[in-house]
Design an enzyme around this catalytic site. Structure first.
Site, short mmCIF file in Angstrom:
data_model
loop_
_atom_site.label_atom_id
_atom_site.label_comp_id
_atom_site.label_asym_id
_atom_site.label_seq_id
_atom_site.Cartn_x
_atom_site.Cartn_y
_atom_site.Cartn_z
CD GLU A 52 -36.96 50.66 -7.52
OE1 GLU A 52 -37.78 49.78 -7.19
OE2 GLU A 52 -36.36 50.67 -8.63
CB CYS A 77 -36.20 43.81 -8.49
SG CYS A 77 -34.66 44.74 -8.37
CB SER A 170 -55.19 48.42 -48.58
OG SER A 170 -53.80 48.22 -48.38
CB THR A 198 -50.30 42.21 -45.68
OG1 THR A 198 -51.66 42.14 -45.27
CG2 THR A 198 -49.77 43.61 -45.40
#
Length: 340
Positions: A52, A77, A170, A198
């Protein structure tokens, strides 16, 4: 219809703050006088002026503000934070009509900004494109309402349903375009999380090297601190948190966070919330993804399916619901799922 056009423009502006304003919400604002946009703004960076303020400041003829309509994607706010309350500013500027997409769920704001405007005699419309606005700020709303980070699961699977070979290899299931898209996602989320396997078998950097943006906070789960220290995750190139059961320690960019033995995903997310982490991209592996799904601790799943076949290997997680959206990424298919 004109009102929707202006609010959609405000949503477009808000999107420009993605990855720059967290943990604050994305907010866009448009000011219209007699069918003409005379001011625009958005929340550009954390701690900076709100949407704003930027929109009002962009109006060349300030005398027109009191005769204009202001469109904003989130309730203004009502409290002092790093900046003054925007609701009071709108009153001071003499705005007569405000259109708000959705209320702010934060306890310091929720309904209070609306009350300030209406108490000052400002005409307020609420709920224009509310679903779009809440979806745009789904990470913020999750953080406020569920008291945990927004969780995005991501994996790539073969056409026959595997995320890795039997030896945990992978690379590479998805194509180069899909991998670049993942790097874009990494830049959009605050943190990225992987499990011990991983980290060990893929040795990922978890960076955004194939995209322009900020590297996310790297998080790895290694309960007994068994990972070798020469992995990319420990290269000191980005802040990295290691959840474990043995020690609290900090060395440069590396932080070890001790949790009780047998710690749960819920405890990890709670700790991340306490440290103001708004969103987490979970990149697996399969066991960790299954755990998030089984615990019902996820908000999105992004699944690449490649045309290649492994015939055997480590099975991909299975989702019973249908995807909300599907896209072709070269020869890969990307399916997007939203929880609940």
């Amino acid at each position: 219809m004109d009102q929707e056009i202006y609010m959609r423009r405000a949503l477009e502006l808000a999107e420009r703050g993605k990855g720059k304003v967290r943990p604050n919400p994305l907010v866009g604002c448009v000011i219209v006088h007699e069918g003409q946009v005379i001011g625009e703004g958005y929340h550009e960076y954390y701690g900076g002026p709100h949407a704003e303020v930027n929109a009002l400041g962009s109006v060349s003829d300030q005398d027109l503000i009191g005769k204009s309509t202001l469109y904003v994607t989130l309730e203004p706010c009502a409290h002092w934070g790093k900046t003054p309350p925007c609701a009071n500013l709108l009153v001071e500027k003499g705005i007569k009509h405000v259109v708000i997409a959705t209320l702010d769920s934060h306890a310091l704001v929720s309904g209070k900004g609306l009350e300030i405007l209406r108490s000052a005699g400002i005409s307020v419309e609420l709920g224009l494109l509310e679903n779009e606005a809440r979806f745009q700020n789904r990470r913020f709303f999750c953080q406020v309402q569920q008291q945990r980070p927004y969780v995005v699961l991501k994996w790539a699977q073969t056409d026959d349903g595997f995320v890795a070979r039997e030896n945990f290899d992978s690379k590479w299931i998805s194509n180069a375009q899909s991998r670049q898209l993942v790097h874009q996602w990494r830049a959009e989320e605050q943190a990225i999380l992987v499990g011990k396997n991983t980290a060990k078998y893929d040795n990922p950097s978890l960076s955004v090297r194939d995209w322009v943006g900020t590297n996310p906070l790297r998080i790895v789960l290694d309960a007994n601190l068994e990972l070798p220290t020469d992995l990319h995750l420990f290269d000191q190139q980005s802040p990295t948190w290691i959840y474990n059961t043995l020690k609290n320690e900090k060395q440069g960019a590396l932080t070890w966070i001790k949790l009780p033995k047998g710690f749960s995903l819920k405890e990890i997310l709670s700790d991340l919330h306490s440290k103001n982490i708004q969103s987490v991209l979970v990149e697996g592996g399969s066991q960790l993804l299954h755990q998030f799904l089984a615990a019902d601790l996820w908000d999105e799943a992004r699944v690449f399916t490649s045309p290649i076949h492994f015939k055997r290997g480590i099975a991909a997680p299975r989702l019973t619901q249908s995807p909300a959206d599907s896209y072709a990424i070269g020869e890969d298919q990307l399916d997007l799922y939203y929880h609940g």
